[in-house]
Motif scaffolding. Structure first.
Motif, PDB file in Angstrom:
ATOM      1  N   SER A   1       1.133  -1.230  -0.207  1.00  0.00           N
ATOM      2  CA  SER A   1       0.050  -0.126   0.033  1.00  0.00           C
ATOM      3  C   SER A   1       0.906   1.251   0.053  1.00  0.00           C
ATOM      4  CB  SER A   1      -0.949   0.048   1.329  1.00  0.00           C
ATOM      5  OG  SER A   1      -1.542  -1.072   1.367  1.00  0.00           O
ATOM      6  N   PHE A   2       0.595   2.254  -0.950  1.00  0.00           N
ATOM      7  CA  PHE A   2       1.305   3.487  -0.749  1.00  0.00           C
ATOM      8  C   PHE A   2       0.384   4.464  -1.188  1.00  0.00           C
ATOM      9  CE2 PHE A   2       2.586   2.294  -4.881  1.00  0.00           C
ATOM     10  CZ  PHE A   2       2.406   3.269  -5.698  1.00  0.00           C
ATOM     11  N   LYS A   3       0.397   5.687  -0.691  1.00  0.00           N
ATOM     12  CA  LYS A   3      -0.727   6.706  -1.297  1.00  0.00           C
ATOM     13  C   LYS A   3       0.216   8.298  -1.571  1.00  0.00           C
ATOM     14  CE  LYS A   3      -4.766   9.345   0.287  1.00  0.00           C
ATOM     15  NZ  LYS A   3      -5.560   9.530  -1.104  1.00  0.00           N
ATOM     16  N   LEU A   4       0.190   8.442  -2.986  1.00  0.00           N
ATOM     17  CA  LEU A   4       1.123   9.742  -3.254  1.00  0.00           C
ATOM     18  C   LEU A   4      -0.134  10.623  -3.603  1.00  0.00           C
ATOM     19  CD1 LEU A   4       3.820   8.265  -5.270  1.00  0.00           C
ATOM     20  CD2 LEU A   4       4.142   8.833  -2.989  1.00  0.00           C
ATOM     21  N   ARG A   5       0.231  11.884  -4.110  1.00  0.00           N
ATOM     22  CA  ARG A   5      -0.843  12.833  -4.599  1.00  0.00           C
ATOM     23  C   ARG A   5      -1.735  12.363  -5.694  1.00  0.00           C
ATOM     24  NH1 ARG A   5      -0.841  18.545  -3.701  1.00  0.00           N
ATOM     25  NH2 ARG A   5      -2.071  19.548  -5.068  1.00  0.00           N
ATOM     26  N   ASN A   6      -1.087  11.839  -6.667  1.00  0.00           N
ATOM     27  CA  ASN A   6      -1.762  11.351  -7.921  1.00  0.00           C
ATOM     28  C   ASN A   6      -1.724   9.734  -8.114  1.00  0.00           C
ATOM     29  OD1 ASN A   6      -2.479  14.144  -8.613  1.00  0.00           O
ATOM     30  ND2 ASN A   6      -0.119  14.059  -9.334  1.00  0.00           N
ATOM     31  N   ASN A   7      -0.942   9.073  -7.475  1.00  0.00           N
ATOM     32  CA  ASN A   7      -0.915   7.783  -7.736  1.00  0.00           C
ATOM     33  C   ASN A   7      -0.903   6.931  -6.322  1.00  0.00           C
ATOM     34  OD1 ASN A   7       0.635   7.376 -10.745  1.00  0.00           O
ATOM     35  ND2 ASN A   7       1.262   9.342  -9.401  1.00  0.00           N
ATOM     36  N   GLU A   8      -2.000   5.992  -6.185  1.00  0.00           N
ATOM     37  CA  GLU A   8      -2.206   5.255  -5.088  1.00  0.00           C
ATOM     38  C   GLU A   8      -2.323   3.778  -5.382  1.00  0.00           C
ATOM     39  OE1 GLU A   8      -5.829   6.492  -3.274  1.00  0.00           O
ATOM     40  OE2 GLU A   8      -5.485   5.267  -1.679  1.00  0.00           O
ATOM     41  N   VAL A   9      -1.922   2.710  -4.401  1.00  0.00           N
ATOM     42  CA  VAL A   9      -1.944   1.442  -4.293  1.00  0.00           C
ATOM     43  C   VAL A   9      -2.916   1.066  -2.994  1.00  0.00           C
ATOM     44  CG1 VAL A   9      -1.120  -0.765  -4.293  1.00  0.00           C
ATOM     45  CG2 VAL A   9      -0.112   0.816  -5.792  1.00  0.00           C
TER      46      VAL A   9
ATOM     47  N   GLU B   1       5.740   7.372 -13.255  1.00  0.00           N
ATOM     48  CA  GLU B   1       5.365   7.357 -14.508  1.00  0.00           C
ATOM     49  C   GLU B   1       4.097   6.604 -14.935  1.00  0.00           C
ATOM     50  OE1 GLU B   1       8.522   5.806 -16.904  1.00  0.00           O
ATOM     51  OE2 GLU B   1       9.730   7.518 -16.587  1.00  0.00           O
ATOM     52  N   GLY B   2       3.360   6.981 -16.110  1.00  0.00           N
ATOM     53  CA  GLY B   2       2.288   6.192 -16.245  1.00  0.00           C
ATOM     54  C   GLY B   2       0.956   7.181 -16.493  1.00  0.00           C
ATOM     55  N   ARG B   3      -0.403   6.519 -16.249  1.00  0.00           N
ATOM     56  CA  ARG B   3      -1.403   7.380 -16.611  1.00  0.00           C
ATOM     57  C   ARG B   3      -1.494   8.414 -15.904  1.00  0.00           C
ATOM     58  NH1 ARG B   3      -6.655   4.299 -18.519  1.00  0.00           N
ATOM     59  NH2 ARG B   3      -8.068   5.907 -19.105  1.00  0.00           N
ATOM     60  N   GLY B   4      -1.248   8.359 -14.603  1.00  0.00           N
ATOM     61  CA  GLY B   4      -1.536   9.523 -13.778  1.00  0.00           C
ATOM     62  C   GLY B   4      -0.666  10.657 -13.849  1.00  0.00           C
TER      63      GLY B   4
END
Lengths: 210, 139
Positions: A163-171, B49-52
């Protein structure tokens, strides 16, 4: 007051049906008052009745479950889970009245989901994709208060990411749990879990064959 | 004069350190003390990198003051915090890491040198040889 064994916490599902119901009632009231101003009480009641009927139709299972059962709880580890681990969790749900549960099963879907946000002009869009799913069906046991089931999870070492949470990307990882059997509600609940960037001991170098 | 960045290992577990050596040859003959190079900043950077939209974060950094002639030969050690995400090659996104050395030059464009590196989960050494997800074991 909820209590749990040492090293575990009791987790409640995300999204309460009570809040959803309250929001619907408030919105419907506003719509009704708005329509009364133009069409009068009788004519304004028709679209409101249609809204209520549609709501009941769509959320019938949740409404019935809310009347007869409390929200379920999940007993999970108080620390994050390692990737590649197979932890055990306990699902329990209390009934608001006495129910004799003879047999039931609890379906649990473990999901790892990527979620990204991107901006095009002034529009911001979010996209989510499930990169790992693992479904388990466990037998449930009836208790004096409701039902209990022990579920074994399979957190993949090969697919998904911790799990991780960045401003625009998250799992993120979550569980969708539902119970099936006679006299049991047909609703499902989602519980978030944390997966740590730690590889389980069984997958570490030199230990694969043990 | 380019900056030299030698890494002991391109792979590092969370909570461990990237170590190596940072070198820069002296300007001119190494005797004159008027080098335009003042310092080198070494940065461990995470980016997506990628879609976001891109997320970019300097995870750790270290500063090195240069000699008057602009030369340097020093060891470095960059900690990878345990709270950072691991390198990841997913379907919508990739999480990448690089170590960049940037020479601060007076009245000139800064010199840069960068290496892609891999950050792996705790306990993943010897198992992870590329960004997560882990390759399946041969049956």
């Amino acid at each position: 007051m909820l209590s749990s064994p040492p090293g575990t916490v009791l987790c409640k599902p995300v999204g309460s049906p009570r809040k959803f119901l309250a929001a619907f009632v408030i919105i419907t009231l506003f719509v009704w008052l708005f329509l009364i101003a133009f069409f009068g009480i009788v004519l304004a009641a028709i679209p409101v009745l249609v809204m209520v009927a549609l709501f009941v139709l769509v959320s019938k299972n949740s409404l019935l479950a809310m009347m007869r059962w409390n929200q379920p709880t999940l007993e999970i580890s108080s620390t994050s889970y390692a990737i590649g681990s197979t932890p055990t969790i306990v699902y329990s749900r209390k009934s608001k009245r006495v129910v004799d549960i003879v047999s039931c099963s609890v379906e649990c879907l473990l999901v790892c989901e990527e979620r990204v946000t991107y901006t095009q002009g002034t529009d911001t869009t979010s996209v989510a994709r499930r990169v790992y799913e693992s479904e388990t069906v466990s037998p449930g046991q009836g208790t004096a208060e409701g039902l209990v089931a022990v579920i074994e999870l399979d957190i993949s070492a090969n697919r998904g990411s911790p799990s991780f949470k960045l401003r625009n990307n998250e799992v993120r990882w979550f569980l969708t749990v539902s119970a099936s059997g006679p006299l049991l509600p047909r609703d499902s609940h989602t519980f978030p879990i944390e997966v740590a960037p730690v590889l389980d001991v069984r997958h570490r170098a030199g230990l694969q064959d043990t | 004069m380019t900056v030299g960045l030698e890494l002991d290992d391109l792979v590092c577990q969370l909570g461990d350190r990237f170590t190596g050596r940072l070198t820069r040859h002296a300007d001119a003959d190494g005797v004159l003390g008027d080098s335009p190079a003042r310092s080198i900043q070494l940065v461990l950077r995470m980016y997506t990198e990628g879609r976001g939209d891109t997320d970019r974060r300097d995870v750790t950094n270290q500063n090195f003051d240069l000699e008057a002639h602009g030369g340097l030969n020093a060891a470095f050690s960059l900690l990878v915090p345990e709270t950072s995400p691991v390198s990841y090659d997913g379907t919508l996104m990739r999480v990448m890491y690089e170590i960049e050395a940037r020479v601060d030059l007076k009245f000139a464009r800064d010199e840069k040198s960068a290496h892609q590196v891999l950050v792996i989960p705790v306990g993943g050494l010897g198992v992870y040889d590329r960004p997560h997800p882990l390759p399946l074991y041969p049956s």
